[in-house]
Motif scaffolding. Structure first.
Motif, PDB file in Angstrom:
ATOM      1  N   ALA A  79       0.816  -1.210   0.000  1.00  0.00           N
ATOM      2  CA  ALA A  79       0.000   0.000   0.000  1.00  0.00           C
ATOM      3  C   ALA A  79       0.853   1.265   0.000  1.00  0.00           C
ATOM      4  O   ALA A  79       0.360   2.344  -0.342  1.00  0.00           O
ATOM      5  CB  ALA A  79      -0.935   0.013   1.205  1.00  0.00           C
ATOM      6  N   ASP A  80       2.113   1.141   0.379  1.00  0.00           N
ATOM      7  CA  ASP A  80       3.027   2.288   0.422  1.00  0.00           C
ATOM      8  C   ASP A  80       4.300   1.938  -0.334  1.00  0.00           C
ATOM      9  O   ASP A  80       4.753   0.794  -0.316  1.00  0.00           O
ATOM     10  CB  ASP A  80       3.374   2.658   1.873  1.00  0.00           C
ATOM     11  N   PRO A  81       4.914   2.908  -0.992  1.00  0.00           N
ATOM     12  CA  PRO A  81       6.165   2.634  -1.710  1.00  0.00           C
ATOM     13  C   PRO A  81       7.289   2.308  -0.745  1.00  0.00           C
ATOM     14  O   PRO A  81       7.348   2.844   0.371  1.00  0.00           O
ATOM     15  CB  PRO A  81       6.433   3.947  -2.462  1.00  0.00           C
ATOM     16  N   HIS A  82       8.184   1.433  -1.149  1.00  0.00           N
ATOM     17  CA  HIS A  82       9.306   1.085  -0.278  1.00  0.00           C
ATOM     18  C   HIS A  82      10.284   2.246  -0.150  1.00  0.00           C
ATOM     19  O   HIS A  82      11.081   2.301   0.792  1.00  0.00           O
ATOM     20  CB  HIS A  82      10.030  -0.148  -0.811  1.00  0.00           C
ATOM     21  N   TYR A  83      10.224   3.188  -1.087  1.00  0.00           N
ATOM     22  CA  TYR A  83      11.083   4.374  -1.069  1.00  0.00           C
ATOM     23  C   TYR A  83      10.153   5.561  -1.271  1.00  0.00           C
ATOM     24  O   TYR A  83       9.570   5.730  -2.340  1.00  0.00           O
ATOM     25  CB  TYR A  83      12.110   4.283  -2.197  1.00  0.00           C
ATOM     26  N   GLY A  84       9.974   6.385  -0.225  1.00  0.00           N
ATOM     27  CA  GLY A  84       8.989   7.440  -0.276  1.00  0.00           C
ATOM     28  C   GLY A  84       9.557   8.827  -0.033  1.00  0.00           C
ATOM     29  O   GLY A  84      10.761   9.074  -0.211  1.00  0.00           O
ATOM     30  N   TRP A  85       8.681   9.748   0.408  1.00  0.00           N
ATOM     31  CA  TRP A  85       9.028  11.155   0.568  1.00  0.00           C
ATOM     32  C   TRP A  85      10.223  11.350   1.501  1.00  0.00           C
ATOM     33  O   TRP A  85      11.162  12.073   1.176  1.00  0.00           O
ATOM     34  CB  TRP A  85       7.827  11.924   1.070  1.00  0.00           C
ATOM     35  N   ALA A  86      10.193  10.741   2.664  1.00  0.00           N
ATOM     36  CA  ALA A  86      11.284  10.921   3.626  1.00  0.00           C
ATOM     37  C   ALA A  86      12.610  10.435   3.056  1.00  0.00           C
ATOM     38  O   ALA A  86      13.659  11.053   3.280  1.00  0.00           O
ATOM     39  CB  ALA A  86      10.960  10.195   4.928  1.00  0.00           C
ATOM     40  N   ASP A  87      12.576   9.332   2.297  1.00  0.00           N
ATOM     41  CA  ASP A  87      13.806   8.783   1.716  1.00  0.00           C
ATOM     42  C   ASP A  87      14.387   9.716   0.662  1.00  0.00           C
ATOM     43  O   ASP A  87      15.595   9.989   0.651  1.00  0.00           O
ATOM     44  CB  ASP A  87      13.525   7.416   1.092  1.00  0.00           C
ATOM     45  N   VAL A  88      13.533  10.205  -0.234  1.00  0.00           N
ATOM     46  CA  VAL A  88      14.044  11.037  -1.327  1.00  0.00           C
ATOM     47  C   VAL A  88      14.539  12.383  -0.818  1.00  0.00           C
ATOM     48  O   VAL A  88      15.524  12.927  -1.317  1.00  0.00           O
ATOM     49  CB  VAL A  88      12.967  11.216  -2.422  1.00  0.00           C
ATOM     50  N   VAL A  89      13.895  12.934   0.225  1.00  0.00           N
ATOM     51  CA  VAL A  89      14.381  14.185   0.815  1.00  0.00           C
ATOM     52  C   VAL A  89      15.755  13.969   1.453  1.00  0.00           C
ATOM     53  O   VAL A  89      16.676  14.778   1.292  1.00  0.00           O
ATOM     54  CB  VAL A  89      13.374  14.721   1.843  1.00  0.00           C
ATOM     55  N   GLY A  90      15.914  12.855   2.145  1.00  0.00           N
ATOM     56  CA  GLY A  90      17.197  12.559   2.780  1.00  0.00           C
ATOM     57  C   GLY A  90      18.324  12.347   1.795  1.00  0.00           C
ATOM     58  O   GLY A  90      19.492  12.584   2.118  1.00  0.00           O
ATOM     59  N   ASP A  91      18.000  11.902   0.568  1.00  0.00           N
ATOM     60  CA  ASP A  91      19.025  11.646  -0.444  1.00  0.00           C
ATOM     61  C   ASP A  91      19.208  12.805  -1.417  1.00  0.00           C
ATOM     62  O   ASP A  91      19.899  12.655  -2.433  1.00  0.00           O
ATOM     63  CB  ASP A  91      18.661  10.380  -1.238  1.00  0.00           C
ATOM     64  N   SER A  92      18.586  13.955  -1.151  1.00  0.00           N
ATOM     65  CA  SER A  92      18.648  15.095  -2.076  1.00  0.00           C
ATOM     66  C   SER A  92      19.236  16.323  -1.398  1.00  0.00           C
ATOM     67  O   SER A  92      18.787  17.449  -1.631  1.00  0.00           O
ATOM     68  CB  SER A  92      17.245  15.404  -2.620  1.00  0.00           C
ATOM     69  N   SER A  93      20.248  16.137  -0.572  1.00  0.00           N
ATOM     70  CA  SER A  93      20.816  17.244   0.193  1.00  0.00           C
ATOM     71  C   SER A  93      21.445  18.306  -0.703  1.00  0.00           C
ATOM     72  O   SER A  93      21.361  19.505  -0.422  1.00  0.00           O
ATOM     73  CB  SER A  93      21.852  16.712   1.187  1.00  0.00           C
ATOM     74  N   GLN A  94      22.077  17.901  -1.805  1.00  0.00           N
ATOM     75  CA  GLN A  94      22.700  18.881  -2.693  1.00  0.00           C
ATOM     76  C   GLN A  94      21.645  19.730  -3.396  1.00  0.00           C
ATOM     77  O   GLN A  94      21.811  20.943  -3.546  1.00  0.00           O
ATOM     78  CB  GLN A  94      23.586  18.181  -3.721  1.00  0.00           C
ATOM     79  N   LEU A  95      20.551  19.106  -3.815  1.00  0.00           N
ATOM     80  CA  LEU A  95      19.456  19.859  -4.423  1.00  0.00           C
ATOM     81  C   LEU A  95      18.869  20.858  -3.434  1.00  0.00           C
ATOM     82  O   LEU A  95      18.655  22.036  -3.763  1.00  0.00           O
ATOM     83  CB  LEU A  95      18.368  18.894  -4.899  1.00  0.00           C
ATOM     84  N   LEU A  96      18.596  20.414  -2.221  1.00  0.00           N
ATOM     85  CA  LEU A  96      17.973  21.278  -1.222  1.00  0.00           C
ATOM     86  C   LEU A  96      18.892  22.414  -0.785  1.00  0.00           C
ATOM     87  O   LEU A  96      18.415  23.451  -0.311  1.00  0.00           O
ATOM     88  CB  LEU A  96      17.565  20.448  -0.004  1.00  0.00           C
ATOM     89  N   SER A  97      20.204  22.246  -0.947  1.00  0.00           N
ATOM     90  CA  SER A  97      21.150  23.271  -0.499  1.00  0.00           C
ATOM     91  C   SER A  97      21.369  24.376  -1.528  1.00  0.00           C
ATOM     92  O   SER A  97      22.110  25.324  -1.263  1.00  0.00           O
ATOM     93  CB  SER A  97      22.491  22.624  -0.151  1.00  0.00           C
ATOM     94  N   ILE A  98      20.754  24.268  -2.707  1.00  0.00           N
ATOM     95  CA  ILE A  98      20.907  25.316  -3.726  1.00  0.00           C
ATOM     96  C   ILE A  98      20.348  26.637  -3.186  1.00  0.00           C
ATOM     97  O   ILE A  98      19.228  26.683  -2.681  1.00  0.00           O
ATOM     98  CB  ILE A  98      20.181  24.930  -5.024  1.00  0.00           C
ATOM     99  N   GLN A  99      21.136  27.695  -3.291  1.00  0.00           N
ATOM    100  CA  GLN A  99      20.740  29.010  -2.775  1.00  0.00           C
ATOM    101  C   GLN A  99      20.279  29.914  -3.921  1.00  0.00           C
ATOM    102  O   GLN A  99      21.028  30.169  -4.854  1.00  0.00           O
ATOM    103  CB  GLN A  99      21.909  29.664  -2.041  1.00  0.00           C
ATOM    104  N   PRO A 100      19.026  30.397  -3.875  1.00  0.00           N
ATOM    105  CA  PRO A 100      18.552  31.300  -4.928  1.00  0.00           C
ATOM    106  C   PRO A 100      19.140  32.700  -4.759  1.00  0.00           C
ATOM    107  O   PRO A 100      19.750  33.028  -3.737  1.00  0.00           O
ATOM    108  CB  PRO A 100      17.037  31.317  -4.706  1.00  0.00           C
ATOM    109  N   VAL A 101      18.939  33.523  -5.782  1.00  0.00           N
ATOM    110  CA  VAL A 101      19.358  34.914  -5.707  1.00  0.00           C
ATOM    111  C   VAL A 101      18.564  35.615  -4.598  1.00  0.00           C
ATOM    112  O   VAL A 101      17.368  35.368  -4.413  1.00  0.00           O
ATOM    113  CB  VAL A 101      19.115  35.624  -7.055  1.00  0.00           C
ATOM    114  N   GLU A 102      19.227  36.469  -3.835  1.00  0.00           N
ATOM    115  CA  GLU A 102      18.550  37.168  -2.743  1.00  0.00           C
ATOM    116  C   GLU A 102      17.443  38.072  -3.301  1.00  0.00           C
ATOM    117  O   GLU A 102      17.649  38.817  -4.255  1.00  0.00           O
ATOM    118  CB  GLU A 102      19.561  38.002  -1.952  1.00  0.00           C
ATOM    119  N   ARG A 103      16.258  37.978  -2.698  1.00  0.00           N
ATOM    120  CA  ARG A 103      15.112  38.757  -3.166  1.00  0.00           C
ATOM    121  C   ARG A 103      15.080  40.117  -2.476  1.00  0.00           C
ATOM    122  O   ARG A 103      15.092  40.185  -1.248  1.00  0.00           O
ATOM    123  CB  ARG A 103      13.822  37.982  -2.899  1.00  0.00           C
ATOM    124  N   PRO A 104      15.026  41.200  -3.257  1.00  0.00           N
ATOM    125  CA  PRO A 104      14.988  42.534  -2.651  1.00  0.00           C
ATOM    126  C   PRO A 104      13.721  42.737  -1.822  1.00  0.00           C
ATOM    127  O   PRO A 104      12.677  42.131  -2.111  1.00  0.00           O
ATOM    128  CB  PRO A 104      15.001  43.476  -3.869  1.00  0.00           C
TER     129      PRO A 104
END
Length: 431
Positions: A378-403
């Motif tokens: 009923a649930d995927p063996h690899y879900g939201w918590a897993d993919v967030v934990g394995d995407s640290s480089q993506l999540l660390s991307i810093q956008p341009v500062e908004r004025p």
């Protein structure tokens, strides 16, 4: 910069020899060739000699599936038939000395050593690689360098940053090299994107070829964004891979994707096709979890030979709260038009009773109710918590500062996102 263009996609390879009109593929895009620019400087450094290494497209091929009885393996709990997708390889029939990519050192490198090619061709059925496997490392400064080696091989390296509306920023890097005659070549591009809406993207693309005419291409991407309709954070991963032999009528293409949101909604799937001399095959499968206990899974595989023999297998399952169904079909068709098929089905009532039924074109049939435990995921063996934990480089991307006082523009006029494959059993090629 090509890496920062939205919708960067290379066409699949040409398999015109197999089922014209079915694959819809274009010719392999040949990279433009041109004279390499050498670095001009006052120093000179002779590179250390390195041993040769051959560039192979993949490991050795296994035997092709038999023509008259082989059937695909159905993905999932129920399995029917034999495999139809041999593991492709295109080893060279000739032993040639290929310069190792470590030979691509410049005579002088003001900013460090020449870029090193990771010229390993993609492998079949390996899914979506992780951030760690790609090892993307972008520079914080603009670079544009090129060089020529002692053996005449050349290399280049570029990096930069593109800015756009709504706080859009794309940091990118390109690198590549080739032998003096252009027979061996490699290219690789990295990028990361962001804007003020919270959109983040990390990606890579590489391609190469060797002196035997083998060529390959691969693209990988991760995306984080906010869904306009549910207002939930959504993370998506995808990969496309292809390889083509230069000495045989052989090649393959795969597209993989995974999509997740913060409430457990998950979608996964893949499309594949390939050819090895006189045999071609196709495969599609998908999984859909709504995050509330409902699950849909399906698989469709089929193959054919140039002589006209065709066979395949497909199945699907749908479940919710212990109640659901499974159904499928296995079929075979001869060049003369004779067709055999067997269909089957199961109804699970959630009370320990299962209705099983089926029939075939040879006259066999069954229809009975049995006591049997119902099992499904009923649930995927690899879900939201897993993919967030394995995407640290993506999540660390810093956008341009908004004025201060400037807010992102969000487009709500677009239609709801469509899935890669609509729910339900995909039609067989024999329908």
């Amino acid at each position: 910069m090509a890496a920062c263009a939205r919708g960067l996609v290379a066409p699949p390879f040409d398999l015109a020899a197999s089922r014209p009109g079915k694959l819809g593929a274009g010719p392999w895009p040949r990279p433009a060739r041109g004279p390499a620019r050498a670095i001009r400087c006052c120093c000179y450094a002779r590179p250390e000699p390195t041993p040769p290494r051959r560039l192979l497209l993949s490991a050795k091929a296994s035997a092709a599936a038999s023509v008259d009885g082989s059937k695909p393996i159905a993905r999932g709990r129920r399995r029917v038939g034999l495999t139809v997708t041999p593991s492709l390889t295109f080893p060279s029939s000739r032993s040639r000395r290929q310069p190792k990519q470590n030979d691509f050192y410049p005579r002088c490198t003001p900013r460090g050593p020449a870029p090193q090619s990771r010229d390993t061709p993609p492998k079949r059925d390996t899914g979506i690689a992780s951030e760690k496997e790609w090892g993307i490392n972008l520079l914080d400064e603009a670079v544009k360098e090129s060089g020529t080696n002692e053996d005449g091989s050349t290399w280049y390296r570029e990096s930069g940053e593109d800015l756009g509306e709504n706080g859009y920023r794309c940091r990118w890097a390109r690198m590549g090299g080739q032998t003096h005659d252009g027979s061996t070549e490699w290219k690789e591009t990295w990028w990361e994107k962001s804007d003020w809406t919270g959109y983040k993207e990390l990606g890579a693309e590489k391609s190469g070829k060797n002196a035997d005419g083998d060529s390959w291409w691969e693209k990988w991407k991760e995306v984080l964004h906010q869904d306009e309709w549910s207002n939930l954070a959504r993370l998506e991963k995808s990969a496309e891979k292809q390889a083509k032999s230069g000495t045989e009528n052989a090649g393959w293409y795969e597209k993989w994707w995974e999509k997740y949101d913060a409430k457990g909604w998950t979608e996964k799937g893949a499309h594949k096709y390939g050819r090895l001399n006189e045999q071609s095959w196709w495969e599609r499968w998908g999984e859909h979890y709504d995050g509330r206990g409902s699950v849909l899974k399906w698989t469709d595989k089929w193959a054919e030979t140039d002589l006209g023999t065709r066979w395949g297998d497909k199945w699907e399952e749908k479940f919710f709260a212990g109640i659901g169904s499974r159904q499928g079909e296995t079929w075979h068709a001869s060049p003369g038009g004779d067709r055999w098929s067997r269909t089957w089905g199961e109804e699970h009532f959630g009370n320990g009773k299962v209705h099983k039924y089926g029939k075939s074109t040879t006259g066999e049939s069954w229809d009975l109710v049995v006591d049997e435990e119902t099992y499904y995921e009923a649930d995927p063996h690899y879900g939201w918590a897993d993919v967030v934990g394995d995407s640290s480089q993506l999540l660390s991307i810093q956008p341009v500062e908004r004025p201060p006082g400037v807010f992102p523009t969000i487009d709500f006029s677009s239609s709801p996102p469509r899935t890669e494959e609509p729910p339900g059993m995909p039609p067989s090629s024999m329908e």
